[in-house]
Design a protein around this motif. Sequence first.
Motif, short mmCIF file in Angstrom:
data_model
loop_
_atom_site.label_atom_id
_atom_site.label_comp_id
_atom_site.label_asym_id
_atom_site.label_seq_id
_atom_site.Cartn_x
_atom_site.Cartn_y
_atom_site.Cartn_z
N GLN A 271 34.61 -13.53 1.29
CA GLN A 271 33.15 -13.37 1.26
C GLN A 271 32.69 -12.01 1.78
O GLN A 271 31.93 -11.31 1.09
N PRO A 272 33.13 -11.55 2.95
CA PRO A 272 32.73 -10.20 3.37
C PRO A 272 33.36 -9.11 2.51
O PRO A 272 32.78 -8.03 2.34
N GLY A 275 31.17 -8.10 -0.34
CA GLY A 275 30.14 -7.16 0.08
C GLY A 275 30.65 -5.73 0.16
O GLY A 275 29.97 -4.78 -0.25
N ARG A 276 31.87 -5.56 0.66
CA ARG A 276 32.46 -4.22 0.74
C ARG A 276 32.65 -3.63 -0.65
O ARG A 276 32.35 -2.46 -0.89
#
Length: 392
Positions: A271-272, A275-276
């Motif tokens: 999930q993160p 974003g990256r």
Amino acid sequence: MSTSKPRAMAASRSWSPPTRIERDLHDAAKAGDRGRYLRVLAQADLFLYVPKDHKDASGGKPPWIPYADGRGNWCVVVRTAGERLPRRAQFTVVRTSLNELAHDWPGRRFSLHVNPGTPAAMLLTSGPWDVRRWKRTAKRHLLGDRPVSLLTKDTGHRTGPVAHALACGAHLSVRNGVLWNDLGDAYDDYERDAEILRDGWATTTAHAWQEQMDALLEGRNSPAEPEFALSVRRELSRATDTPLDADTWRRACSQVLDDLDERAIDEAVIQPLIGRILRYEARFRADGLLEPDGYVRSALAYDYGRAVSFARWGLGARLCSEATAEEAIRRAGALAREHHTSWADFSAGYALGRVMRFDTEEFGSWYTSVLEPHRLLMSEDDSPWLTLPWRQ
């Protein structure tokens, strides 16, 4: 002061300048212009050939091996990048420079013979005044770190699958200022090729080299999570060729992971990571690595591109044969064509693979060191990315 005129040595074979370096040397030699010739030398890598046993035992000392030229001259022979010799089992190539030669020169009884047997050759005397001139010229034109540059060997691989595959390694070739299309005795030189494998890859044996190469060609050298996320988006975007919005992409990754019997990938990482990827893609668009509506399809390019350089380093360090290196390079090129759609798509994937592994959204050297070669390769008239079609 030495007053002897430099001599351009006659060639004994049909010859055309392999690179722009030899062309410039030939023009200076033809004009008998030693000052101009030295200026070209000062900005070029020079290469000595020494017995492998001697180099292995020299402890880094200058490996001076003089030769008689048949005219009564004892010479130290150097060659430029385009005139390096074919591979010989008992000899290794050592990179040097005019600056290093000038400061470590063994004495005036030796002449400096550059590219013997070619129209780009010159025999340079080495009296005290001569060596001081070498030093002055080298100081004015000192290379320092190699500049980012596209160096093409006109007599090297220019067309076909091997040329295409070598061009997949061009990010690093351009960054390092070495020939991109040469599958010769060394990528840089024997010692430096061995050093990068030892220090950067913990590779010192043929077996370890093959294991690392297999991992690169199988896409296992880089973390699995970015490619998983990209593959989910790629498959769901296939019908429209437009990327999913962020929320749909996140939900799709969660669903795919829920459907797996065994999870090798942690959703808390995915999930993160999405974003990256999105933030890097936004920067790529701003910097021209992606089109305004473009997105990265796969990051496997990073493993395949490095596989090309890894093969060339292995060849230079004597950890694999030329046939083995060429086969690995061919496979890397074929895999790149299978997973990417164009040079631009390949380059964006290579860049994302690199920054996802090493950069922490600082957009520092890990990013600029791939952005600069990308821009050059997408703009230079003789770039293989502009002269070679993606599909072979």
